[in-house]
Write a protein that holds these residues in place. Structure first.
Motif, PDB file in Angstrom:
ATOM      1  N   GLN A   1       9.043  11.858   0.126  1.00 39.92           N
ATOM      2  CA  GLN A   1       9.931  10.928  -0.554  1.00 39.92           C
ATOM      3  C   GLN A   1      11.356  11.470  -0.609  1.00 39.92           C
ATOM      4  OE1 GLN A   1       9.475   7.824  -1.490  1.00 39.92           O
ATOM      5  NE2 GLN A   1      11.623   7.755  -2.141  1.00 39.92           N
TER       6      GLN A   1
ATOM      7  N   SER B   1       5.320   0.718  -2.274  1.00 44.13           N
ATOM      8  CA  SER B   1       4.533   1.752  -1.614  1.00 44.13           C
ATOM      9  C   SER B   1       4.320   1.372  -0.157  1.00 44.13           C
ATOM     10  CB  SER B   1       3.184   1.923  -2.318  1.00 44.13           C
ATOM     11  OG  SER B   1       2.484   0.684  -2.316  1.00 44.13           O
TER      12      SER B   1
ATOM     13  N   LYS C   1       4.556   9.390  -2.247  1.00 43.65           N
ATOM     14  CA  LYS C   1       4.360  10.515  -3.141  1.00 43.65           C
ATOM     15  C   LYS C   1       4.541  11.825  -2.373  1.00 43.65           C
ATOM     16  CE  LYS C   1       1.123   8.122  -6.220  1.00 43.65           C
ATOM     17  NZ  LYS C   1      -0.242   8.131  -6.802  1.00 43.65           N
TER      18      LYS C   1
ATOM     19  N   THR D   1       8.262   3.767  -1.028  1.00 44.52           N
ATOM     20  CA  THR D   1       8.242   5.083  -1.670  1.00 44.52           C
ATOM     21  C   THR D   1       6.932   5.786  -1.327  1.00 44.52           C
ATOM     22  OG1 THR D   1       7.296   4.139  -3.679  1.00 44.52           O
ATOM     23  CG2 THR D   1       9.686   4.337  -3.587  1.00 44.52           C
TER      24      THR D   1
END
Length: 391
Positions: free
Chosen positions: A130, A7, A126, A124
């Protein structure tokens, strides 16, 4: 290549910026709320009709099963304003956070563009962003693959020029040397003169063979080269080839056998070019099938989509390390570039190119007993067979 996916992490400065964004937004909203409350209160106090209307609404509106009445419009307004304020704060923070995400993505792109082509956007996110990251990584992969393919093509061209130059220079040097002896009359008899001219003639034929093979190879590598298609009977073609090589095979102590079903096997193909494929494979078996006694031509039709033809000999086994290279241009299993065994080193490369041009594929297997070149060809032109032999 960096493919770890985590993340996205904000820097301390970015976290501070988000906190300040939230504080400033809350302060501005509180000031706005206070201003609105003061203005509304002033309007109600100076308008008796509005006061009476609010009082009637309070008496007529009930909440819950216990019928609670609304006696403070200020409380209701404050609750509504808090909900609105929370929505505004959330929207502002999300908007600022997404701006930071884009800056991170742009920073990663600049890093890649500065020559770090093995790097990919590692984090990555959300949401729809993405998809942008996935598309960017896929695009970089595609570009790098194209660059690598272009380098391979360029290297292949250089190798082709080097190999052709080598294979042309060797016989050309001999031709010039022997003709130079003839030009300078450095021979002692007519037999010696004929020997020189005959050697020069054979070397010239060798050069012509290389040029012809090279021409066929390059033409077959071009996907826009047209094929002279016709309906061919594979059985008849193999029988004709076996008959044409019977004498040469007999001189080498080898026998050519044909194994195929009685039912005709017809395909759409270029007869001349396909004949060259089998001609090259049989010639290859005769030249390099050392110690062999048999050459088998087998054909079968496993389904209505393809035919399978194999050219096999029981001669010397091809080393395992050479199996994956036999179809490369100018590759010779014996490990030298001499012409001791004859040939240009393009025969199998030409065969592979012609088979691929027809939508088929070819591969080789070799054991102590048999060496097999197996060809899969589509029955109908335009069909591309999947190479099931690929590892």
């Amino acid at each position: 290549m960096n493919t770890d996916s985590t993340s996205m992490k904000l820097t301390a400065r970015e976290k501070s910026a988000l906190i300040m964004e939230g504080i400033v937004t809350v302060v501005l909203l509180l000031l706005l709320n206070l201003s609105v409350i003061v203005l509304l209160n002033e309007m109600i106090q100076t308008n008796p009709g509005l006061q009476d209307g609010i009082f009637i609404i309070k008496r007529s509106v009930f909440i819950g099963p216990d019928h609670y009445q609304l006696w403070s419009w200020e409380n209701i307004f404050i609750v509504l304003m808090l909900v609105f304020d929370a929505g505004v704060v959330y929207w502002r923070l999300i908007r600022r956070y997404r701006q930071m995400q884009l800056r991170h993505i742009i920073g990663e792109l600049h890093y890649i563009a500065n020559g770090h082509f093995d790097h990919r956007i590692p984090f990555t996110i959300k949401g729809d962003t993405q998809r942008v990251i996935t598309s960017v990584n896929a695009l970089v992969d595609s570009v790098i693959a194209s660059m690598d393919e272009e380098r391979k093509i360029e290297k292949s061209k250089d190798e082709l020029i080097t190999n052709v130059s080598h294979d042309l220079r060797t016989p050309l040097t001999s031709i010039i040397g022997y003709l130079g002896l003839v030009e300078d009359r450095q021979y002692h008899s007519e037999d010696e003169l004929l020997k020189y001219t005959n050697t020069a003639f054979n070397k010239a034929k060798q050069m012509k063979s290389l040029v012809d093979d090279l021409f066929v190879y390059t033409k077959m590598r071009q996907t826009d080269t047209p094929l002279s298609l016709a309906t061919l009977d594979i059985g008849q073609m193999l029988e004709q080839l076996a008959a044409s090589f019977e004498l040469e095979a007999g001189e080498k102590g080898m026998a050519i056998n044909i194994d195929m079903p009685d039912k005709p096997m017809r395909i759409e193909a270029d007869g001349e070019k396909l004949g060259r494929v089998f001609n090259n494979l049989i010639t290859n078996a005769l030249k390099y099938g050392e110690g062999g006694k048999h050459i088998n031509l087998r054909a079968k039709q496993p389904d209505d989509k393809e035919v399978v033809i194999s050219v096999e000999n029981d001669g010397k086994k091809i080393p395992e390390a050479s199996l994956s290279q036999v179809f490369e241009r100018f590759y010779r299993v014996e490990g030298s570039r001499s012409k001791a065994t004859g040939g240009t080193g393009l025969g199998l490369a030409i065969a592979q190119s012609i088979v691929k041009r027809h939508g088929g594929y070819i591969y080789v297997t070799s054991t102590d007993d048999w060496t097999r070149f197996v060809i899969h060809l589509p029955i109908k032109n335009g069909i591309q067979l999947k190479d099931t032999h690929e590892k």
